[in-house]
Design a protein around this motif. Structure first.
Motif, PDB file in Angstrom:
ATOM      1  N   SER A  87      34.468  56.230  13.072  1.00 40.65           N
ATOM      2  CA  SER A  87      35.923  56.533  12.783  1.00 40.65           C
ATOM      3  C   SER A  87      36.080  57.646  13.308  1.00 40.65           C
ATOM      4  N   VAL A  88      35.291  58.698  13.054  1.00 43.45           N
ATOM      5  CA  VAL A  88      35.334  60.105  13.573  1.00 43.45           C
ATOM      6  C   VAL A  88      35.790  60.304  14.935  1.00 43.45           C
ATOM      7  N   PHE A  89      34.973  59.307  15.978  1.00 45.01           N
ATOM      8  CA  PHE A  89      34.874  59.405  17.395  1.00 45.01           C
ATOM      9  C   PHE A  89      36.422  58.753  17.707  1.00 45.01           C
ATOM     10  N   LEU A  90      37.007  57.729  16.933  1.00 42.21           N
ATOM     11  CA  LEU A  90      37.994  57.211  17.068  1.00 42.21           C
ATOM     12  C   LEU A  90      39.254  58.220  17.061  1.00 42.21           C
ATOM     13  N   PHE A  91      38.812  59.130  16.089  1.00 38.55           N
ATOM     14  CA  PHE A  91      39.966  60.007  15.730  1.00 38.55           C
ATOM     15  C   PHE A  91      40.161  60.974  16.921  1.00 38.55           C
ATOM     16  N   GLY A  93      39.930  60.236  19.997  1.00 37.39           N
ATOM     17  CA  GLY A  93      40.521  59.548  21.164  1.00 37.39           C
ATOM     18  C   GLY A  93      39.733  58.729  21.983  1.00 37.39           C
ATOM     19  N   PHE A  94      38.327  58.375  21.516  1.00 32.95           N
ATOM     20  CA  PHE A  94      37.434  57.469  22.115  1.00 32.95           C
ATOM     21  C   PHE A  94      38.041  56.096  21.753  1.00 32.95           C
ATOM     22  N   ASN A  95      37.949  55.054  22.575  1.00 31.19           N
ATOM     23  CA  ASN A  95      38.221  53.706  22.250  1.00 31.19           C
ATOM     24  C   ASN A  95      37.140  53.172  21.504  1.00 31.19           C
ATOM     25  N   TYR A  96      37.295  51.853  20.966  1.00 32.31           N
ATOM     26  CA  TYR A  96      36.408  50.963  20.034  1.00 32.31           C
ATOM     27  C   TYR A  96      35.270  51.009  20.601  1.00 32.31           C
ATOM     28  N   ILE A  97      35.051  50.297  21.835  1.00 28.04           N
ATOM     29  CA  ILE A  97      33.751  50.213  22.521  1.00 28.04           C
ATOM     30  C   ILE A  97      33.024  51.409  22.645  1.00 28.04           C
ATOM     31  N   THR A  98      33.446  52.532  22.968  1.00 29.10           N
ATOM     32  CA  THR A  98      32.660  53.906  23.200  1.00 29.10           C
ATOM     33  C   THR A  98      32.205  54.321  21.710  1.00 29.10           C
TER      34      THR A  98
END
Length: 627
Positions: A87-91, A93-98
């Motif tokens: 979730s940190v990486f989603l926050f 701006g990365f997409n779910y796959i990345t």
């Protein structure tokens, strides 16, 4: 060998490890997107977890869009740490796959680094430390976890195995309490990452602590055991917000024998010994018998390391000075563990699986290869130590060839041929200078486990229809999540027990069956539905949410019954003319409330301990008075 040692200082060694970690992770970020057994389900769970988290719910328990849009309590039972990290990486701006792939990559690089520091407590030479670290990430079961099974949480558990033993070693060696604090936090991290790994690894952890205590550091034994047990319990209490509800509320979902995860019979998934050296890579599922759809090889070089350590032990155990050396004692410990876990993973141990309590929760006996994968790299470094101790002999030159014999029968013939040519050249070089053995070991570790390349052939486009929904830029909108069948990863686990049939997808959390009404205000979130209604005449509302303890309905601030026992009997509310407020909230049960309070108290305790230790470290050292 001095030349090699000069190049292997700590910083340089870490750079080498990071380079090879990037090399192993190339398919995660480049090339066609491949599919794995559980990757889709884990990515969807990450999407759900982050959605609830970003709504302001620090502790996530409910997945609102899964199971046809009726929701399920997946995160009340599924360990949350990897989802928090993702979730940190989603926050950012990365997409779910990345974001999912970054977590897989972190599991590679962090596990190599933690093994690097742990192996420094075992081995004297920098070469052995580097070999151990590289072997830890290239062992075939690790490749299987990432590129075939897609075991999101299990991959990350490998980070904590060496980290926990590292802090235990430092505590016993230096007798500093701060290392027990780090140990407690690390053990908590493992619990919050993968519960099955906790079940498998804890016996090793306890055995290692007692072994070091009794063999090497046998002063103040009672005090050290007491301190260890206290911090062990504190690590459990730190994870109480997740662990206790997961254990005490497991009777509310399909997770028990005959109707959940344990619907698989453990004896059906014991391995045949031949599967441990089978070089053929497969892309299917675990099956009954010896012809599994998965590859469970432990690798040629790892097999030879085990054999070489056994021969070294058998040949030297009668020598007087053999057991006086620390490395030999530790070799015996990890070799014994490897043999024990290999035994329990194979058919000869079938009679014990019905005797040992809780062992059935391992689900698949081949999961014990996790511990073999942890111990084997250590044995690789021991076997290297054995070879460099020996005087140059012709048979030493043929060791590399022996490592590669199983690969002659591989399904990737051109690759096997390349390895054999490389091994032959290395053998010739070994006849000249023994220093080439180190470089050869690195090459065998990397190349001998490079079977992660075939799974890339299993790309998404080979699965009909999936390439339209699942690609590197997938956004996983609620419409997709509601309709997807990828709700869970094995046996529809974590589905409420009262659910008898699979639902028709419902994208709306509630709907009006009939009536006239005005909605003055409404709030629709993952854990809450609030409606401020003006009902003009008789109106019926249906909530499309599966009941699970914690869902409470308040009508005009008065708590009312909200429960049903069959899918085809959803909760319906009929209103006469008037004004109403309906507040449906997912709240904590007594167990969850108590568990969260325990975690808060545990955080306070470990914070106080840490502050005391910091204060003591800042005090000037006491000088004894002059006589």
């Amino acid at each position: 060998m001095n030349m090699i040692s000069d190049y292997l200082k700590t910083k340089e060694s870490l750079l080498v490890i990071i380079f090879f970690a990037f090399f192993l992770a190339i398919p995660l970020f480049f090339g066609p997107l491949y599919t794995t057994d559980d990757r889709t389900g884990h990515t969807i769970r990450l999407a759900q977890f982050s959605k609830v988290l970003f709504e302001g719910n620090l502790i996530v328990r409910w997945a609102p869009d899964l199971l046809g849009g009726f929701g399920m309590p997946a995160f009340n039972y599924y360990p949350p740490l990897v989802s928090y990290i993702g979730s940190v990486f989603l926050f950012f701006g990365f997409n779910y796959i990345t974001a999912t792939n970054i977590v897989f990559f972190l599991s590679i690089i962090l596990s190599a680094i933690t093994m690097f520091f742990f192996s420094k407590t075992i081995f004297k030479t920098k070469e052995q430390v580097l070999l151990c670290s590289l072997a830890y990430i290239f062992i075939p079961y690790r490749i299987l976890d990432i590129y075939t099974r897609g075991a999101f949480a299990e991959c990350f558990a490998f980070v904590f195995f060496p980290l926990i033993l590292y802090f235990i070693t430092l505590y016993l060696k230096e007798n500093k309490f701060k290392y027990l604090v780090y140990f407690s936090l690390s053990y908590c991290g493992l619990i919050l990452t993968h519960l099955i790994s906790v079940l498998i690894f804890t016996p090793i952890m306890i055995a290692y602590f007692l072994y070091l205590l009794l063999i090497f550091y046998n002063k103040n034994t009672k005090k050290k055991i007491f301190n260890f047990l206290c911090m062990f319990v504190l690590g459990i209490l730190l994870s109480a917000f997740y662990l206790f509800p997961a254990m005490l509320e497991k009777n509310l979902v399909k997770i028990d024998d005959s109707d959940g995860i344990l619907q698989y019979k453990t004896e059906d998934h014991l391995l045949c010994p031949t599967q441990l050296i089978d070089p053929f890579w497969k892309f299917g599922y675990s099956k009954i018998g010896c012809n599994d759809g998965l590859s469970f090889q432990i690798g040629a070089i790892f097999s030879m390391a085990i054999i070489l350590c056994l021969l070294y032990w058998a040949y030297n155990h009668k020598k007087k000075d053999f057991l006086f050396k620390k490395q030999n004692k530790l070799m015996i410990f990890f070799l014994s563990l490897t043999i024990i876990y290999l035994f329990f993973a194979t058919y000869p141990s079938s009679f014990l699986w019905d005797i040992i309590p809780f062992i059935e929760y391992v689900q698949f006996p081949w999961r014990l290869l996790m511990m073999v994968s942890f111990c084997s790299p250590i044995l690789i470094s021991f076997s290297y130590f054995v070879l460099i101790k020996e005087k140059p002999r012709k048979w030493v030159a043929f060791i590399p060839l022996l490592f590669l014999i199983p690969y002659l029968f591989s399904d990737v013939f051109y690759f096997s041929l390349f390895l054999m040519v490389f091994a032959s050249i290395s053998s010739i070089l070994l006849c000249c200078k023994k220093k080439y053995l180190f470089y050869s070991f690195i090459c065998y570790i990397v190349l001998g486990s490079i079977f992660f390349t075939p799974p890339i052939q299993n790309i998404v486009s080979s699965v009909p229809g999936l390439e339209k929904e699942f690609n590197r830029s997938s956004s996983f909108e609620p419409e997709y999540l509601v309709s997807t069948i990828y709700t869970s990863t094995a046996g529809n686990e974590y589905i409420p027990k009262n659910i008898s049939i699979w639902p028709q997808p419902e994208s709306k959390r509630y709907k009006f069956i009939y009536g006239n009404y005005n909605i003055k205000n409404h709030i629709v979130k993952s854990n809450r539905i609030f409606l401020d209604l003006e009902v003009l005449n008789k109106t019926k509302i249906q909530y499309n949410i599966f009941y699970f303890p914690g869902w409470n309905l308040y009508i005009n601030n008065n708590k009312t019954n909200f429960s049903y026992f069959e899918l085809h009997k959803p909760h319906l509310i009929i209103f006469e003319k008037g004004n109403y407020t309906l507040d449906l909230k997912f709240e904590n049960t007594k167990i969850r409330n108590t568990s969260e309070k325990i975690t808060v108290y545990a955080i306070l305790i470990i914070t106080i301990i840490s502050l005391i230790l910091i204060a003591r470290s800042l005090l000037p050292p006491q000088v004894p008075p002059n006589p």
